[in-house]
Design a protein around this motif. Structure first.
Motif, PDB file in Angstrom:
ATOM      1  N   TYR A 129      -2.153  -5.896   6.349  1.00 12.09           N
ATOM      2  CA  TYR A 129      -2.332  -5.605   4.728  1.00 12.09           C
ATOM      3  C   TYR A 129      -0.878  -5.406   4.464  1.00 12.09           C
ATOM      4  O   TYR A 129      -0.369  -4.493   5.174  1.00 12.09           O
ATOM      5  CB  TYR A 129      -3.267  -4.521   4.824  1.00 12.09           C
ATOM      6  N   SER A 130      -0.507  -5.503   3.305  1.00 11.24           N
ATOM      7  CA  SER A 130       0.780  -5.172   2.797  1.00 11.24           C
ATOM      8  C   SER A 130       0.315  -4.548   1.439  1.00 11.24           C
ATOM      9  O   SER A 130       0.817  -5.123   0.436  1.00 11.24           O
ATOM     10  CB  SER A 130       1.574  -6.570   2.577  1.00 11.24           C
ATOM     11  N   PRO A 131       0.246  -3.386   1.450  1.00 11.32           N
ATOM     12  CA  PRO A 131       0.010  -2.396   0.241  1.00 11.32           C
ATOM     13  C   PRO A 131       1.371  -2.116  -0.572  1.00 11.32           C
ATOM     14  O   PRO A 131       1.418  -1.701  -1.830  1.00 11.32           O
ATOM     15  CB  PRO A 131      -0.718  -1.353   0.515  1.00 11.32           C
ATOM     16  N   GLY A 132       2.353  -2.359   0.150  1.00 13.72           N
ATOM     17  CA  GLY A 132       3.689  -1.893  -0.223  1.00 13.72           C
ATOM     18  C   GLY A 132       4.950  -2.635   0.451  1.00 13.72           C
ATOM     19  O   GLY A 132       4.615  -3.802   0.906  1.00 13.72           O
ATOM     20  N   VAL A 133       5.957  -1.851   0.876  1.00 12.61           N
ATOM     21  CA  VAL A 133       7.095  -2.374   1.608  1.00 12.61           C
ATOM     22  C   VAL A 133       6.792  -2.415   2.859  1.00 12.61           C
ATOM     23  O   VAL A 133       7.159  -3.154   3.555  1.00 12.61           O
ATOM     24  CB  VAL A 133       8.369  -1.324   1.332  1.00 12.61           C
ATOM     25  N   THR A 134       5.622  -1.563   3.464  1.00 13.64           N
ATOM     26  CA  THR A 134       5.324  -1.977   4.873  1.00 13.64           C
ATOM     27  C   THR A 134       4.123  -2.732   5.231  1.00 13.64           C
ATOM     28  O   THR A 134       3.548  -3.321   4.177  1.00 13.64           O
ATOM     29  CB  THR A 134       4.799  -0.545   5.482  1.00 13.64           C
TER      30      THR A 134
END
Length: 247
Positions: free
Chosen positions: A31-36
């Motif tokens: 999962y890529s909810p942001g920069v990570t």
């Protein structure tokens, strides 16, 4: 007051590639909810996961140093055939064999696409209910001292302590990995590429927890993180870890 390990943090130049590798390796989802890129059970992002210790892959500009990581994952298998199949599948995903001087051992040492070492274990009864991650393994000089610190730092039970190694695990057991400290020659030479992230329980005070860790022997760490909602620390042997803010 207590802290719980919620994820293994892996630094990567390409977190999408490394995250997808670990998702495939563990049979989970990326999962890529942001920069990570967060890796956890399939079915939708749940954080913090109520059972598993997830994997969070964070972007950094530097490649991995040409030294063995002092923190790594051990993967569980259920049979000899499963181990053989898993090793072959991981190599097809981009893992490479690694010689760290292990000699003739019944497990297989590999590295992920950016060189982070991990082990695929032979079947062991002790890991039969852990899920895909059998253990988070930390190299150290003094397992007894590490057991004292981490046994107070987190809400996991100390299961076994010897001069050669120490083992902790959540009292809730099933689905959760072990945290293991292995006596290993040599000291820490470079910043950790892999570390644990801890989280307070709802209602607990993050600042009070950080103060408690300092009293136990943790040291503040400045890695250029700036003004962030988490706190970077090191344990008494210099292993980095973070105390995260509650969501």
């Amino acid at each position: 007051m207590a802290l719980r390990p919620v994820q293994v943090n892996i630094k990567a130049r390409d977190p999408l590639v490394v995250g997808r590798f670990w998702a495939e390796a563990l049979g989970w989802a990326a999962y890529s909810p942001g920069v990570t890129t967060y890796v956890g059970p399939a079915g939708g992002l749940v954080w913090p996961d109520p059972v598993v210790v997830g994997v969070d892959v964070v972007p950094v500009p530097e490649p991995k140093a040409a030294v063995k990581n002092r923190v790594h994952l051990d993967l569980a298998t259920t049979s000899v055939a499963h181990r053989t199949e898993l090793v072959a599948r991981l190599m097809g995903l981009g893992a490479t064999p690694v010689d760290i001087g292990q000699g003739a051992v019944p497990w297989t040492v590999l590295a992920d696409p950016e060189g982070n070492e991990f082990c695929v274990l032979e079947p062991r009864e002790v890991y039969e209910d852990t899920g895909p991650i059998a253990a988070v393994v930390v190299d150290c000089a003094d397992p007894r001292a590490m057991a004292r610190f981490w046994g107070e730092a987190v809400d996991w039970e100390v299961r076994e302590v010897t001069d050669e190694g120490a083992t902790l695990r959540s009292a809730q057991g099933a689905g959760r990995p072990f945290l293991e400290f292995l006596r290993t020659p040599g000291g820490k030479r470079v910043p950790d590429r892999v570390h644990l992230d801890l989280l307070p329980y709802p209602g607990d005070d993050e600042a009070a927890e950080v103060d408690r860790l300092r009293a136990l022997g943790a040291t503040d760490l400045d890695i250029g993180q700036g003004d962030v909602p988490w706190t970077c620390l090191t344990d008494p042997e210099g292993h980095e870890f973070c105390v995260l803010a509650l969501p």
